[in-house]
Design an enzyme around this catalytic site. Structure first.
Site, PDB file in Angstrom:
ATOM      1  N   ASN A   1       0.824  -1.209   0.000  1.00  0.00           N
ATOM      2  CA  ASN A   1       0.000   0.000   0.000  1.00  0.00           C
ATOM      3  C   ASN A   1       0.861   1.265   0.000  1.00  0.00           C
ATOM      4  O   ASN A   1       2.048   1.212  -0.275  1.00  0.00           O
ATOM      5  CB  ASN A   1      -1.000  -0.018   1.158  1.00  0.00           C
ATOM      6  CG  ASN A   1      -2.335   0.598   0.767  1.00  0.00           C
ATOM      7  OD1 ASN A   1      -2.390   1.734   0.333  1.00  0.00           O
ATOM      8  ND2 ASN A   1      -3.396  -0.181   0.877  1.00  0.00           N
TER       9      ASN A   1
ATOM     10  N   HIS B   1       3.420  -0.120  -2.704  1.00  0.00           N
ATOM     11  CA  HIS B   1       3.737  -1.550  -2.771  1.00  0.00           C
ATOM     12  C   HIS B   1       5.238  -1.863  -2.822  1.00  0.00           C
ATOM     13  O   HIS B   1       5.690  -2.683  -3.621  1.00  0.00           O
ATOM     14  CB  HIS B   1       3.049  -2.184  -3.979  1.00  0.00           C
ATOM     15  CG  HIS B   1       1.541  -2.221  -3.884  1.00  0.00           C
ATOM     16  ND1 HIS B   1       0.866  -2.253  -2.686  1.00  0.00           N
ATOM     17  CD2 HIS B   1       0.576  -2.249  -4.857  1.00  0.00           C
ATOM     18  CE1 HIS B   1      -0.444  -2.308  -2.930  1.00  0.00           C
ATOM     19  NE2 HIS B   1      -0.646  -2.285  -4.220  1.00  0.00           N
TER      20      HIS B   1
ATOM     21  N   HIS C   1      -1.747  -9.953  -3.424  1.00  0.00           N
ATOM     22  CA  HIS C   1      -2.498  -9.038  -4.272  1.00  0.00           C
ATOM     23  C   HIS C   1      -3.277  -9.772  -5.369  1.00  0.00           C
ATOM     24  O   HIS C   1      -3.346  -9.311  -6.517  1.00  0.00           O
ATOM     25  CB  HIS C   1      -1.528  -8.021  -4.878  1.00  0.00           C
ATOM     26  CG  HIS C   1      -2.135  -6.703  -5.194  1.00  0.00           C
ATOM     27  ND1 HIS C   1      -3.121  -6.546  -6.152  1.00  0.00           N
ATOM     28  CD2 HIS C   1      -1.919  -5.470  -4.689  1.00  0.00           C
ATOM     29  CE1 HIS C   1      -3.449  -5.266  -6.223  1.00  0.00           C
ATOM     30  NE2 HIS C   1      -2.746  -4.591  -5.344  1.00  0.00           N
ATOM     31  N   SER C   2      -3.884 -10.914  -5.030  1.00  0.00           N
ATOM     32  CA  SER C   2      -4.688 -11.637  -6.023  1.00  0.00           C
ATOM     33  C   SER C   2      -5.946 -10.862  -6.378  1.00  0.00           C
ATOM     34  O   SER C   2      -6.570 -10.242  -5.516  1.00  0.00           O
ATOM     35  CB  SER C   2      -5.088 -13.009  -5.477  1.00  0.00           C
ATOM     36  OG  SER C   2      -3.971 -13.859  -5.454  1.00  0.00           O
ATOM     37  N   TYR C   3      -6.295 -10.905  -7.665  1.00  0.00           N
ATOM     38  CA  TYR C   3      -7.559 -10.340  -8.157  1.00  0.00           C
ATOM     39  C   TYR C   3      -8.495 -11.517  -8.415  1.00  0.00           C
ATOM     40  O   TYR C   3      -8.186 -12.381  -9.242  1.00  0.00           O
ATOM     41  CB  TYR C   3      -7.359  -9.610  -9.478  1.00  0.00           C
ATOM     42  CG  TYR C   3      -6.585  -8.312  -9.427  1.00  0.00           C
ATOM     43  CD1 TYR C   3      -5.237  -8.286  -9.095  1.00  0.00           C
ATOM     44  CD2 TYR C   3      -7.205  -7.113  -9.760  1.00  0.00           C
ATOM     45  CE1 TYR C   3      -4.519  -7.101  -9.091  1.00  0.00           C
ATOM     46  CE2 TYR C   3      -6.494  -5.909  -9.764  1.00  0.00           C
ATOM     47  CZ  TYR C   3      -5.153  -5.925  -9.420  1.00  0.00           C
ATOM     48  OH  TYR C   3      -4.446  -4.749  -9.421  1.00  0.00           O
TER      49      TYR C   3
ATOM     50  N   GLN D   1      -7.463  -3.965   2.452  1.00  0.00           N
ATOM     51  CA  GLN D   1      -7.699  -3.036   1.352  1.00  0.00           C
ATOM     52  C   GLN D   1      -8.652  -3.737   0.390  1.00  0.00           C
ATOM     53  O   GLN D   1      -8.303  -4.750  -0.219  1.00  0.00           O
ATOM     54  CB  GLN D   1      -6.380  -2.691   0.638  1.00  0.00           C
ATOM     55  CG  GLN D   1      -6.519  -1.654  -0.458  1.00  0.00           C
ATOM     56  CD  GLN D   1      -6.512  -0.206   0.064  1.00  0.00           C
ATOM     57  OE1 GLN D   1      -6.298   0.025   1.255  1.00  0.00           O
ATOM     58  NE2 GLN D   1      -6.747   0.755  -0.812  1.00  0.00           N
TER      59      GLN D   1
ATOM     60  N   GLU E   1      -6.860  -7.347   0.167  1.00  0.00           N
ATOM     61  CA  GLU E   1      -5.464  -7.299   0.596  1.00  0.00           C
ATOM     62  C   GLU E   1      -5.432  -7.099   2.106  1.00  0.00           C
ATOM     63  O   GLU E   1      -5.485  -5.976   2.598  1.00  0.00           O
ATOM     64  CB  GLU E   1      -4.747  -6.149  -0.110  1.00  0.00           C
ATOM     65  CG  GLU E   1      -4.804  -6.230  -1.618  1.00  0.00           C
ATOM     66  CD  GLU E   1      -4.620  -4.871  -2.272  1.00  0.00           C
ATOM     67  OE1 GLU E   1      -3.598  -4.212  -2.029  1.00  0.00           O
ATOM     68  OE2 GLU E   1      -5.525  -4.446  -3.021  1.00  0.00           O
TER      69      GLU E   1
HETATM   70  C1  BGC Z   1      -4.133  -0.190  -4.515  1.00  0.00           C
HETATM   71  C2  BGC Z   1      -4.630   0.457  -5.792  1.00  0.00           C
HETATM   72  C3  BGC Z   1      -3.652   0.128  -6.892  1.00  0.00           C
HETATM   73  C4  BGC Z   1      -3.585  -1.379  -7.025  1.00  0.00           C
HETATM   74  C5  BGC Z   1      -2.670  -1.855  -8.098  1.00  0.00           C
HETATM   75  C6  BGC Z   1      -4.056  -1.661  -4.739  1.00  0.00           C
HETATM   76  O1  BGC Z   1      -3.542  -2.270  -3.607  1.00  0.00           O
HETATM   77  O2  BGC Z   1      -4.941   0.111  -3.427  1.00  0.00           O
HETATM   78  O3  BGC Z   1      -4.751   1.843  -5.624  1.00  0.00           O
HETATM   79  O4  BGC Z   1      -4.041   0.702  -8.095  1.00  0.00           O
HETATM   80  O5  BGC Z   1      -3.164  -1.924  -5.801  1.00  0.00           O
HETATM   81  O6  BGC Z   1      -1.499  -1.164  -8.152  1.00  0.00           O
END
Ligand code: BGC
Length: 342
Positions: free
Chosen positions: A81, A107, A176-178, A279, A307
């Site tokens: 973050n 990050h 940071h998995s989607y 997050q 996250e």
């Molecule tokens: C953040 C976003 C960012 C994304 C990818 C997330 O953890 O909160 O603002 O765009 O990561 O970078």
């Protein structure tokens, strides 16, 4: 009973080393993780009818992960973050990080933990990755030894993060998995039903840094304590999406974080964690330009991230949960991703 297998995933350019893929398999889940950034590249989950789909966004090959891309599946650190203006003080000394998301640091910097090769060790039900982040890496103080362990038990993927520092340093690690529970490549997540175990959240300024206020969710768009259907909810509140830290109820022990249900497939993801925050990011910056697995393109809102982590910019906000790790202490956090059908 589960199994773990390993295979070569690809070669890094200029003799940078071999990236391996580890496949964790149980009767309910199949999870692929590569040693580049401890990145989850696939999670296959059955739907109500028993049909398996991959529910995480990602790429077919290593080149995909090496291009500029928004942290698909990766572990992010040393500090996940944002850190306001990339600046913080530890014990009176000021540190400056690269401003890789102007005007802030995001990050872990230009080459964070997502962009390095980790050393793998196969376990009976998972894989452990380790590395030593050198003193001064990306501007952070001291050397940091890090272990990230993924283990699979039935429908539950557990991720444990441990770290030890040689000097006091902020540490905040997450994955940071989607996810898209309809199956990755589905155009959006609007039909997902979301519940978040948070009475408060952190409002942010226009650069997405928390203002410092810990605001009650009561009566706002951030009240996700009862399930809401995401698309309708965003519309009702005229929101562009979520990219906010929710302050979780619960102690340092394992506590409930969030539940997401996709009614049509019956897939449910429940997240538990020892972390104080999460997050919740709805892929607001995805723009359909990346070429994903199986020909997928990823438009805005085609995946969501949960996250689990410490609160953003905690190193500059003394009333946020402590983020400094000191020599002799151990950073030790766990998050559980539990898949089921309902
Ligand atoms: C953040 C976003 C960012 C994304 C990818 C997330 O953890 O909160 O603002 O765009 O990561 O970078």
């Amino acid at each position: 009973m589960g199994s773990v297998t390993r295979a070569v995933f690809g070669e890094l350019p200029s003799g940078g080393g071999t990236v391996e893929k580890f496949r964790l398999q149980s009767d309910l889940l199949r999870v692929d993780i590569i040693s580049w950034g401890c990145t989850i590249t696939a999670i296959e989950v059955k739907d109500r009818q028993g049909r398996a789909s991959d529910v995480v966004l990602g790429f077919a090959d290593l080149e995909g992960y090496l291009q500029k891309q928004p942290y698909f599946g990766a572990v992010v650190g040393r500090v996940a973050n944002r850190i306001a203006k990339g600046t913080f003080k530890v014990d009176g000394k000021e540190y400056h990080l690269a401003l890789n998301k102007e005007p802030n640091s995001l990050h872990g910097g230009v080459r964070g933990f997502d962009k390095v090769l980790w050393t793998p060790r196969v376990l009976s039900n998972g894989v452990q990755f380790s590395r030593v982040s050198p003193d001064g890496e990306e501007g952070y103080p001291g050397e940091l030894k890090v272990w990230v362990t993924y283990t699979l038990d039935g429908g539950e993927l557990m991720v444990n993060y441990r770290a030890q520092a040689s000097q006091a340093t902020p540490v905040n690690l997450t994955n940071h998995s989607y996810f898209n529970l309809a199956g990755q490549g589905s155009p959006n997540i609007y039909d997902h039903e979301v519940t978040m175990e948070a009475d408060t959240y952190l409002p942010v300024d226009e650069t997405l840094i928390p203002t410092g206020e810990v605001a009650p969710v009561q009566g706002t768009a951030f009240d996700l304590r009862k399930p809401v259907e995401l698309g309708k909810h965003l519309q009702d509140f005229h929101l562009n999406g979520f990219d906010h830290n929710f302050c979780l109820k619960g102690s340092k022990e394992k506590h409930f974080c969030a539940r997401v249900r996709h009614a049509a497939s019956g897939r449910v993801l429940e997240v538990y964690t020892t972390q104080p925050g999460v997050q919740f990011y709805t892929g607001n910056f995805l723009d359909g330009t990346l070429k994903g697995k199986s020909g997928a393109v990823y438009p805005k809102h085609s995946g969501f991230c949960l996250e689990t982590q410490n609160w953003p910019d905690a190193v500059n906000q003394p009333h946020f949960p402590p983020v400094l790790l000191r020599p002799g202490e151990e950073y030790d956090h766990t998050t559980w991703f539990k898949f089921s059908v309902a």
